[in-house]
Design an enzyme around this catalytic site. Structure first.
Site, short mmCIF file in Angstrom:
data_model
loop_
_atom_site.label_atom_id
_atom_site.label_comp_id
_atom_site.label_asym_id
_atom_site.label_seq_id
_atom_site.Cartn_x
_atom_site.Cartn_y
_atom_site.Cartn_z
N CYS A 153 3.98 9.40 -23.77
CA CYS A 153 3.27 10.52 -24.40
C CYS A 153 3.85 11.86 -23.95
O CYS A 153 3.68 12.25 -22.79
CB CYS A 153 1.78 10.41 -24.06
N CYS A 213 1.25 14.42 -22.71
CA CYS A 213 0.73 13.99 -21.41
C CYS A 213 1.66 14.44 -20.29
O CYS A 213 1.20 14.93 -19.25
CB CYS A 213 0.58 12.47 -21.37
#
Length: 123
Positions: free
Chosen positions: A48, A51
């Site tokens: 991600c 993230c």
């Protein structure tokens, strides 16, 4: 040769320890949830991009809000906890107060995550 000195801000950071617990499995999560009355959880995945982008800021919050436990849960490795928290997209930050999931922030909005930590602290 010109000598460079560390800034006061950099010097203040020396010796400061970042405490973000990387949750290994469901049992580890349960242990941490029972040990700490006030928790903020970062649900993330290694693949991600957003993230990864906010990971450093999340660690900085753990230094600032030392009376809150900060956890990181990889949704691919600890899916049971992500399911319990009803994680449907990441990054997903969620409060756990007295063992119960509560307020959440979905997305890479660190000002909202800071507010989440302030709300948890005030409880």
């Amino acid at each position: 040769m010109m000598r460079r000195f560390a800034s006061p801000r950099a010097l203040a950071a020396v010796g400061r320890r970042t405490v973000v617990h990387n949750v290994e499995d469901e049992e580890h999560f349960e242990k941490l949830r029972k040990e700490h009355a006030k928790v903020v959880v970062d649900f993330y995945a290694n693949w991600c991009g957003p993230c990864k982008m906010v990971a450093g800021d999340y660690e900085k919050l753990s230094n600032e809000f030392t009376d809150i436990a900060f956890l990181k849960v990889n949704v691919d490795n600890v899916a049971e906890v992500a399911e319990e928290a009803n994680v449907s997209s990441i990054p997903h930050f969620q409060a756990v107060v007295n063992g119960k999931f509560g307020q959440k922030v979905i997305g890479a909005n660190m000002s909202a995550v800071r507010q989440l930590a302030e709300d948890v602290k005030s409880l």
